[in-house]
Motif scaffolding. Structure first.
Motif, PDB file in Angstrom:
ATOM      1  N   SER A   1      -5.839  -2.918   6.468  1.00  0.00           N
ATOM      2  CA  SER A   1      -4.568  -2.792   7.188  1.00  0.00           C
ATOM      3  C   SER A   1      -4.682  -1.725   8.262  1.00  0.00           C
TER       4      SER A   1
ATOM      5  N   ALA B   1      -5.444   2.681  -3.538  1.00  0.00           N
ATOM      6  CA  ALA B   1      -5.569   2.500  -2.082  1.00  0.00           C
ATOM      7  C   ALA B   1      -6.444   3.592  -1.474  1.00  0.00           C
TER       8      ALA B   1
ATOM      9  N   LEU C   1       0.813  -1.208   0.000  1.00  0.00           N
ATOM     10  CA  LEU C   1       0.000   0.000   0.000  1.00  0.00           C
ATOM     11  C   LEU C   1       0.854   1.268   0.000  1.00  0.00           C
TER      12      LEU C   1
ATOM     13  N   GLU D   1      -0.743  -5.000   2.433  1.00  0.00           N
ATOM     14  CA  GLU D   1      -2.167  -5.251   2.612  1.00  0.00           C
ATOM     15  C   GLU D   1      -2.392  -6.235   3.765  1.00  0.00           C
TER      16      GLU D   1
ATOM     17  N   ASP E   1      -8.888   0.871   2.945  1.00  0.00           N
ATOM     18  CA  ASP E   1      -7.921  -0.237   2.831  1.00  0.00           C
ATOM     19  C   ASP E   1      -6.849  -0.139   3.908  1.00  0.00           C
TER      20      ASP E   1
END
Length: 622
Positions: free
Chosen positions: A209, A65, A2, A27, A180
């Protein structure tokens, strides 16, 4: 992946803050980010988010993202009500549901040709609604709002709320948006213990995450599987949560010191050979080979010792009588709100009592009531109370630090005043700053310096760990555990309560109840009480065995033995964890003393072995 930082360097006005920082966030990863007050954690986050540009190096962010960021003091501003603001997150879901209803209405009066097209559209809308779980948007909103303590204020305007409430609402909004990557900068600030447990459970099941900056050790231990430490402008990664990081860092520091000293011995040995043999014709050739060996050697830099944590020491000159404080049959109010009715409380000499309860129940107000000259509050003879105010109301923002401290302790020499400030973590540069220029952590350390100088035999502490970094919290725990006086304190730091408290006072439903015992025992009793007060249907379900029938007397006895043993193991594991942290701290402090380190490592290995056995047994019981 990410986010990735490659050799990022950054500074303000030519003063470096970060040097050659490299790390990646992947991730479905759970990362804890720790570092001392003022080390640059927020700066690094802003670099990762593109809010700042690096002086050198590069920052990569995955194009698709979705990143949510909770700033430490970033509240949610809106003219809407609490519920309306959360409902905005699900605008697309609401549109889909309304589109489906409109399509179904049109189908009722459509001809056969149009009906086929509307039916296909209906199927498509149903599939999208099912994929997004759109019908449950109200349940999701209520779950988050209730868990975060907003169950009674759905219709309140956000503009009328406090800063802490707005920060909590910002977190609610982020949880509902489900990005995300969720970057949380001190998310446990402004949360009571009940809400903390709920948030931990919620984030444990979070699909994205997590990148968490926190001084809450329980929170980090529960949620993270990798730890990044920012120290002296450099980032070091460790596998595992905060407790594991403590072990791994102590080992890393020790290994670096050993490697450096080993190389220094080798250099000295080679140089000695060169010095003795270079001028001799018979040995000059071999000496030259040693010279080349020395020239090619990649020299290790001498490892810097870990920054010293602050040191606090609380003492007093006179013991109070056994009963320190007593208040019988009192009411407690805040404006027109009744917080306690017909409450009673007694504090005995040497007790260390944590005052707990949900936000808004009156914990800080109760501390101030005990400090007042209300005739219902009886203080024992020779009682001298020293009070720590989380708002730092006794500090003049325009005064410099040395004057703020010395002015209240004029009998001390300037040398002694500076010494106390330095031991608390306020260095030579800090003492010349104005109070208003200090970070929250440094202001807290100044307040703790003043508290030490008051030499009270009874300490009243209102959220003393707020704004303190992890080393300072642990140093404060150690000092208060060693203090043989009396404590009454408010804190939302569960590890702090667990380490210090010998007695728990709970404000709940306008009543004050007291539990004699430590925090783990208190939580266990609360769980047991909740089971006992559960509805009959739930009690009956709990009594059923695995085969669906009710348990026999023998089975219930075995279950009771398991519960008792489980409780014993949990208590011992907590003791082992505390001792492990103490040993790791000692290893770090004595890294250069091999004999001492070897002795401490032996004790540490024994604790680890015991911990493994306890966890193995624990898994068979739960």
């Amino acid at each position: 992946m990410l986010i990735q930082l490659d050799n990022v360097t950054f500074g303000y006005d030519g003063v470096p803050v970060l040097r050659n920082v490299c790390f990646a966030l992947n991730e479905n990863e759970r990362v804890g980010f720790i570092g001392g007050n003022g080390e640059g954690k927020t700066t690094l986050i802003k670099l990762a988010l593109g809010q700042l540009s690096p002086d050198e190096g590069s920052v990569f962010v995955k194009n698709s993202a979705r990143i949510g960021y909770l700033e430490q003091s970033g509240g949610f501003e809106s003219a809407l009500t609490v519920y309306e603001a959360m409902k905005e997150v699900f605008a697309q879901d609401i549109e889909l549901i309304e589109a489906l209803r409109e399509t179904e209405r049109r189908m009722a009066g459509a001809d056969e040709k149009e009906l086929h097209a509307l039916s296909s559209k209906c199927d498509s809308l149903n599939a999208r609604i099912a994929a997004r779980d759109s019908y449950n948007f109200d349940v999701r909103i209520r779950t988050v709002l209730n868990g975060m303590g907003f169950d009674k204020v759905y219709e309140q305007k956000i503009s009328t709320m406090s800063g802490g409430e707005k920060t909590r609402l910002k977190l609610c909004r982020l949880l509902l948006e489900e990005p995300d990557l969720l970057i949380l900068d001190e998310p446990t600030n402004h949360l009571d213990v009940k809400t903390l447990f709920w948030l931990e459970d919620y984030l444990s099941a979070y699909k994205g995450s997590l990148f968490i900056v926190s001084h809450d050790r329980y929170f980090l231990d529960r949620l993270t599987s990798r730890t990044l430490e920012l120290e002296r402008g450099e980032v070091t990664a460790y596998k595992g949560n905060y407790s594991k990081y403590k072990v791994l860092k102590a080992e890393r520091v020790l290994n670096m010191q050993r490697e450096y000293e080993k190389q220094q011995e080798e250099i000295a040995h080679l140089q000695d050979y060169v010095d003795r043999n270079l001028v001799r014709a018979t040995t000059a050739k071999s000496a030259q080979s040693r010279v080349k060996q020395l020239q090619k050697m990649e020299r290790l830099e001498k490892p810097l010792p870990p920054p010293k944590p602050p040191r606090f020491c609380f003492s007093y000159s006179e013991q109070p009588y056994e009963r320190v404080l007593a208040a019988e049959g009192f009411d407690l109010k805040a404006e027109d709100k009744v917080l306690l009715h017909n409450a009673s409380f007694t504090l005995m000499r040497g007790e260390k009592c944590a005052l707990t309860g949900d936000n808004g129940t009156g914990k800080s107000t109760l501390l101030k009531f005990f400090l007042s000259r209300n005739p219902q509050v009886k203080l024992g003879k020779f009682v001298k109370i020293a009070y720590y105010d989380q708002e730092n109301a006794d500090l003049d923002p325009e005064e410099n630090v040395l004057s703020a401290f010395w002015g209240k302790n004029s009998l001390l020499s300037q040398t002694d005043a500076r010494k106390i400030l330095a031991q608390s973590g306020l260095g030579a540069d800090d003492v010349q700053k104005k109070v208003k220029e200090l970070s929250g952590g440094l202001r807290a350390k100044l307040e703790l310096s003043l508290l030490q100088a008051k030499r009270g035999n009874v300490l009243f502490l209102d959220e003393p760990t707020n704004h303190l970094d992890l080393p300072a919290r642990e140093a404060l725990e150690e000092a208060l555990t060693a203090f043989d006086g009396t404590l009454l304190f408010v804190s939302h730091d569960r590890r702090f309560i667990e380490a210090v408290a010998t007695k728990i006072a709970l404000i709940e439903n306008r009543s004050l109840s007291v539990f004699d015992g430590n925090y783990l025992q208190f939580l266990e009793q609360r769980k047991l009480a909740e089971k006992q007060t559960a509805p009959p249907a739930r009690k009956a379900e709990a009594e059923k065995g695995q085969n669906g029938g009710f348990r026999s007397k023998e089975e219930r006895a075995r279950e009771a033995q398991k519960r008792n043993r489980t409780k014993e193991i949990e208590t011992r594991l907590a003791d082992v964890e505390r001792k492990t942290e103490e040993l790791n701290a000692l290893i770090a402090e004595n890294a250069a003393d091999y004999k001492k380190v070897a002795e401490l490592n032996g004790q540490l290995n024994a604790l680890r072995a015991e911990e493994d056995l306890l966890y193995a047994e624990y898994e068979t019981l739960i």
